[in-house]
Design a protein around this motif. Structure first.
Motif, PDB file in Angstrom:
ATOM      1  N   UNK A 167       0.815  -1.216   0.000  1.00 56.06           N
ATOM      2  CA  UNK A 167       0.000   0.000   0.000  1.00 56.06           C
ATOM      3  C   UNK A 167       0.850   1.267   0.000  1.00 56.06           C
ATOM      4  N   UNK A 168       0.198   2.361  -0.305  1.00 57.62           N
ATOM      5  CA  UNK A 168       0.858   3.662  -0.308  1.00 57.62           C
ATOM      6  C   UNK A 168       1.163   4.154   1.098  1.00 57.62           C
ATOM      7  N   UNK A 169       1.665   5.339   1.216  1.00 57.39           N
ATOM      8  CA  UNK A 169       2.056   5.882   2.518  1.00 57.39           C
ATOM      9  C   UNK A 169       0.818   6.182   3.350  1.00 57.39           C
ATOM     10  N   UNK A 170       0.712   5.635   4.553  1.00 55.25           N
ATOM     11  CA  UNK A 170      -0.463   5.900   5.366  1.00 55.25           C
ATOM     12  C   UNK A 170      -0.530   7.338   5.836  1.00 55.25           C
ATOM     13  N   UNK A 171      -1.739   7.838   5.945  1.00 56.14           N
ATOM     14  CA  UNK A 171      -1.928   9.185   6.487  1.00 56.14           C
ATOM     15  C   UNK A 171      -3.085   9.114   7.454  1.00 56.14           C
ATOM     16  N   UNK A 172      -2.913   9.588   8.630  1.00 59.42           N
ATOM     17  CA  UNK A 172      -3.980   9.514   9.629  1.00 59.42           C
ATOM     18  C   UNK A 172      -3.970   8.163  10.296  1.00 59.42           C
ATOM     19  N   UNK A 173      -5.136   7.465  10.251  1.00 59.33           N
ATOM     20  CA  UNK A 173      -5.277   6.189  10.952  1.00 59.33           C
ATOM     21  C   UNK A 173      -4.322   5.145  10.371  1.00 59.33           C
ATOM     22  N   UNK A 174      -3.969   4.206  11.220  1.00 60.26           N
ATOM     23  CA  UNK A 174      -3.149   3.077  10.785  1.00 60.26           C
ATOM     24  C   UNK A 174      -3.954   2.235   9.795  1.00 60.26           C
ATOM     25  N   UNK A 175      -3.282   1.513   8.911  1.00 63.53           N
ATOM     26  CA  UNK A 175      -4.022   0.618   8.023  1.00 63.53           C
ATOM     27  C   UNK A 175      -4.763  -0.450   8.830  1.00 63.53           C
ATOM     28  N   UNK A 176      -5.860  -0.925   8.274  1.00 59.32           N
ATOM     29  CA  UNK A 176      -6.638  -1.979   8.938  1.00 59.32           C
ATOM     30  C   UNK A 176      -6.625  -3.230   8.077  1.00 59.32           C
ATOM     31  N   UNK A 177      -6.388  -4.348   8.748  1.00 56.69           N
ATOM     32  CA  UNK A 177      -6.515  -5.615   8.022  1.00 56.69           C
ATOM     33  C   UNK A 177      -7.855  -6.235   8.382  1.00 56.69           C
ATOM     34  N   UNK A 178      -8.743  -6.259   7.399  1.00 57.13           N
ATOM     35  CA  UNK A 178     -10.096  -6.794   7.613  1.00 57.13           C
ATOM     36  C   UNK A 178     -10.186  -8.161   6.948  1.00 57.13           C
ATOM     37  N   UNK A 179     -10.593  -9.132   7.742  1.00 59.22           N
ATOM     38  CA  UNK A 179     -10.726 -10.477   7.191  1.00 59.22           C
ATOM     39  C   UNK A 179     -12.211 -10.857   7.161  1.00 59.22           C
ATOM     40  N   UNK A 180     -12.742 -11.028   5.958  1.00 59.52           N
ATOM     41  CA  UNK A 180     -14.148 -11.437   5.818  1.00 59.52           C
ATOM     42  C   UNK A 180     -14.179 -12.941   5.570  1.00 59.52           C
ATOM     43  N   UNK A 181     -14.819 -13.648   6.475  1.00 59.94           N
ATOM     44  CA  UNK A 181     -14.947 -15.101   6.315  1.00 59.94           C
ATOM     45  C   UNK A 181     -16.415 -15.369   5.994  1.00 59.94           C
ATOM     46  N   UNK A 182     -16.658 -16.034   4.866  1.00 60.82           N
ATOM     47  CA  UNK A 182     -18.030 -16.097   4.346  1.00 60.82           C
ATOM     48  C   UNK A 182     -18.505 -17.532   4.069  1.00 60.82           C
ATOM     49  N   UNK A 183     -19.736 -17.778   4.521  1.00 62.76           N
ATOM     50  CA  UNK A 183     -20.416 -19.062   4.277  1.00 62.76           C
ATOM     51  C   UNK A 183     -21.816 -18.715   3.788  1.00 62.76           C
ATOM     52  N   UNK A 184     -22.391 -19.520   2.905  1.00 67.93           N
ATOM     53  CA  UNK A 184     -23.775 -19.272   2.481  1.00 67.93           C
ATOM     54  C   UNK A 184     -24.480 -20.587   2.183  1.00 67.93           C
ATOM     55  N   UNK A 185     -25.803 -20.552   2.194  1.00 67.92           N
ATOM     56  CA  UNK A 185     -26.615 -21.723   1.853  1.00 67.92           C
ATOM     57  C   UNK A 185     -26.181 -22.955   2.652  1.00 67.92           C
ATOM     58  N   UNK A 186     -26.233 -22.808   3.963  1.00 69.13           N
ATOM     59  CA  UNK A 186     -25.805 -23.892   4.864  1.00 69.13           C
ATOM     60  C   UNK A 186     -26.970 -24.267   5.772  1.00 69.13           C
ATOM     61  N   UNK A 187     -27.568 -25.436   5.516  1.00 70.99           N
ATOM     62  CA  UNK A 187     -28.659 -25.898   6.376  1.00 70.99           C
ATOM     63  C   UNK A 187     -28.372 -27.285   6.940  1.00 70.99           C
ATOM     64  N   UNK A 188     -27.215 -27.836   6.588  1.00 70.72           N
ATOM     65  CA  UNK A 188     -26.891 -29.210   6.989  1.00 70.72           C
ATOM     66  C   UNK A 188     -25.920 -29.170   8.161  1.00 70.72           C
ATOM     67  N   UNK A 189     -26.335 -29.721   9.303  1.00 77.36           N
ATOM     68  CA  UNK A 189     -25.490 -29.587  10.485  1.00 77.36           C
ATOM     69  C   UNK A 189     -24.207 -30.390  10.378  1.00 77.36           C
ATOM     70  N   UNK A 190     -24.272 -31.522   9.696  1.00 73.98           N
ATOM     71  CA  UNK A 190     -23.141 -32.445   9.672  1.00 73.98           C
ATOM     72  C   UNK A 190     -22.373 -32.346   8.356  1.00 73.98           C
ATOM     73  N   UNK A 191     -21.178 -32.948   8.320  1.00 73.85           N
ATOM     74  CA  UNK A 191     -20.458 -33.013   7.049  1.00 73.85           C
ATOM     75  C   UNK A 191     -21.085 -34.111   6.187  1.00 73.85           C
ATOM     76  N   UNK A 192     -20.814 -34.050   4.888  1.00 69.35           N
ATOM     77  CA  UNK A 192     -21.282 -35.103   3.985  1.00 69.35           C
ATOM     78  C   UNK A 192     -20.093 -35.495   3.120  1.00 69.35           C
ATOM     79  N   UNK A 193     -19.795 -36.779   3.080  1.00 68.34           N
ATOM     80  CA  UNK A 193     -18.611 -37.273   2.368  1.00 68.34           C
ATOM     81  C   UNK A 193     -17.361 -36.492   2.777  1.00 68.34           C
ATOM     82  N   UNK A 194     -17.307 -36.113   4.040  1.00 74.56           N
ATOM     83  CA  UNK A 194     -16.096 -35.476   4.572  1.00 74.56           C
ATOM     84  C   UNK A 194     -16.017 -33.974   4.396  1.00 74.56           C
ATOM     85  N   UNK A 195     -17.004 -33.355   3.774  1.00 75.46           N
ATOM     86  CA  UNK A 195     -16.928 -31.898   3.556  1.00 75.46           C
ATOM     87  C   UNK A 195     -18.113 -31.186   4.202  1.00 75.46           C
TER      88      UNK A 195
END
Ligand SMILES: [Zn+2]
Length: 506
Positions: free
Chosen positions: A17-45
């Motif tokens: 990144x370029x030279x920071x000005x003001x606040x320190x840079x932020x590392x944001x980690x978005x962890x995303x899951x969707x369409x999950x209705x099955x409590x258990x794994x299936x075939x290991x996944x």
């Protein structure tokens, strides 16, 4: 669209990144899951314990870096699993609470049990659920859901909104009180408000097909990132300005987007810059989280106990032997087709005999359990509805009886339809006297039919169904087995008879 696809980066991107000005840079980690209705794994996944494992690792990593991790959900959690047929999705909210989601969007399946049950589930959820374009009794918003949310970290503001597919009323039981405003219009309004309130980055959680996501991004420049769901795609799109991430379904994949956010000195003073890097983790090799695995095991044994509960008595003998379900009208076949038609309100229903697998005879007076139904219908098939022309419905029936001498699994079981066939005639011209709702089939008329997702895809030679116009597709549909269980319970047992729906002339 083409230009966008050309600009897709499917690799990991890390930029200094370029030279920071003001606040320190932020590392944001978005962890995303969707369409999950099955409590258990299936075939290991997939499943709760594997998702939890990744989440814990990513949260620890973000904390060690002094960054922020947000666990997001792209909708469809409460239904249509087997256990949700009993507790209306309560176990999924419990698991989501234990894993520690930070934000979710309402999916169409969240409305499968009606708005009151959803309100109850939203009370139980310890994480914010976004329903930006949902209205209730004519007013924007849904009780217990939020229209937008701002998260502040390290001097940066992250705005969140949630958008739900507008065809939810035809896919679920959202009922007359719930409305869905157009996605792009709503997104424009809410994203602008978030910007006005100082959002540095605006993230839309969406539950809609990716074509809708691309259109939303095209129309709404205020949105930087879409974290999606609904079409079960594993997908990363990035054109250098806006990004889309979708993580398949059931937690088989977990999507991660690491973002370095910074303010740099630009021509017009401080400018916000952000750089993403993407990863999509296949959970097949992930060790399950032991604590969540314990919770899942408790739910699995609860499910086992529920399955042996009696749901009704059959007043008639049932024969699900292979030969019986692949050669003639069958009581159990009629029962399944009736359940599908009743549950969907379709004109007619059709399912293939090859999907009935119990190979059992049940005496009249036998108590039936849920497990009996699941033994008969083990494939987890879902009931799709489509509009189809009379001539294509006739072609489907011809296919159904085209290999009757060979005992093929395509043999049809029907509800709302009756017909005759002569197995001595050449395949393709065996069917006659087709009636829908006791009226002769009109080849030019369009009928609404309920069929299982396997034959809807053209399985067992049912190419005719590929010509239909889908109303409720497999990802939005209910489990056939749940519909049969409901049907038996509601009719106080099995009273179905052989009634001349399929007459053999040979
Ligand atoms: Zn969906």
């Amino acid at each position: 669209m083409r230009a966008t696809l050309h600009a897709v980066f499917l690799c990991t991107i890390l930029v200094v990144l370029g030279v920071p000005a003001g606040a320190e840079p932020l590392r944001l980690s978005l962890v995303h899951v969707n369409d999950w209705d099955r409590l258990d794994d299936k075939d290991g996944a997939g499943g709760a314990a594997k998702i939890a494992s990744i989440v814990r690792y990513e949260r620890d990593r973000a904390e060690a870096d002094g960054g922020l991790m947000l666990l997001t959900f792209g909708g469809d959690m409460l239904s249509p699993s087997l256990l949700s047929g009993f507790d209306k999705g309560a176990h999924m909210v419990d698991l989501a609470n234990a894993i520690g989601f930070d934000a979710a969007v309402l999916g169409n399946h969240e409305f499968d049990f009606g708005p009151e049950i959803l309100m109850q589930r939203l009370k139980e959820a310890k994480y914010p659920v976004l329903g930006s374009n949902v209205s209730y009794k004519g007013k924007p918003g849904f009780p217990g859901a939020q229209r937008s949310r701002m998260v502040t970290s390290g001097g940066y503001k992250i705005g969140l909104l949630g958008l739900t597919t507008t065809d939810t009323p035809s896919l679920s039981s959202s009922g007359p009180d719930v409305g869905f405003a157009p996605i792009a219009e709503t997104a424009k309004e809410i994203a602008a408000t978030l910007r006005k309130d100082g959002a540095d980055l605006v993230i839309a959680l969406t539950h809609a097909v990716y074509q809708s996501d691309l259109e939303t991004l095209r129309q709404v420049g205020d949105i930087d990132i879409v974290l999606g769901g609904h079409d079960h795609l594993v997908l990363v799109l990035y054109d250098g300005k806006q990004a889309v991430l979708k993580a398949g379904s059931q937690g088989n994949f977990v999507g991660i987007m690491d973002i370095a956010i910074d303010r740099v000195a630009g021509r017009n003073g401080q400018e916000l810059v952000w750089q993403p890097s993407f990863s999509l983790i296949n959970t097949i090799d992930v060790e399950p989280d032991p604590q969540i695995a314990k919770k899942v095991a408790a739910y699995t044994s609860k499910l086992d106990r529920e399955l042996v509960v009696e749901i009704g008595v059959t007043e008639v003998a049932l024969d699900t032997s292979r030969a019986a379900v692949r050669s003639a009208e069958n009581v159990f076949g009629n029962l399944i087709a009736d359940a599908m038609r009743t549950a969907t309100g379709a004109d007619a229903a059709l399912t293939n005999g090859g999907g009935i697998r119990g190979d059992t005879s049940y005496q009249a007076g036998r108590k039936l359990t849920r497990k009996d139904v699941l033994t008969e219908l083990p494939f987890g098939n879902r009931t799709v509805t489509m509009r189809i022309k009379g001539k294509d419905l006739r072609a489907a029936l011809e296919n159904g009886v085209s290999q009757v001498a060979e005992g093929a699994g395509r043999f049809p079981h029907v509800s709302g339809i009756s017909f005759a066939f002569d197995g001595r005639k050449p395949a393709g011209s065996r069917v006659s006297d087709i009636k829908v709702a006791d009226t002769p089939l009109d080849l030019g008329k369009v009928y609404v039919v309920a069929i299982n997702d396997f034959i809807a895809r053209g399985g067992d030679g049912y190419d005719a169904f590929k010509k239909g116009e889908i109303i409720v597709d497999a990802s939005s549909a209910r489990l056939m087995a749940s519909q049969v269980i409901d049907h038996i319970q509601k009719s106080d047992g099995v009273k179905t008879r052989i009634e001349g729906r399929i007459r053999r002339l040979d």
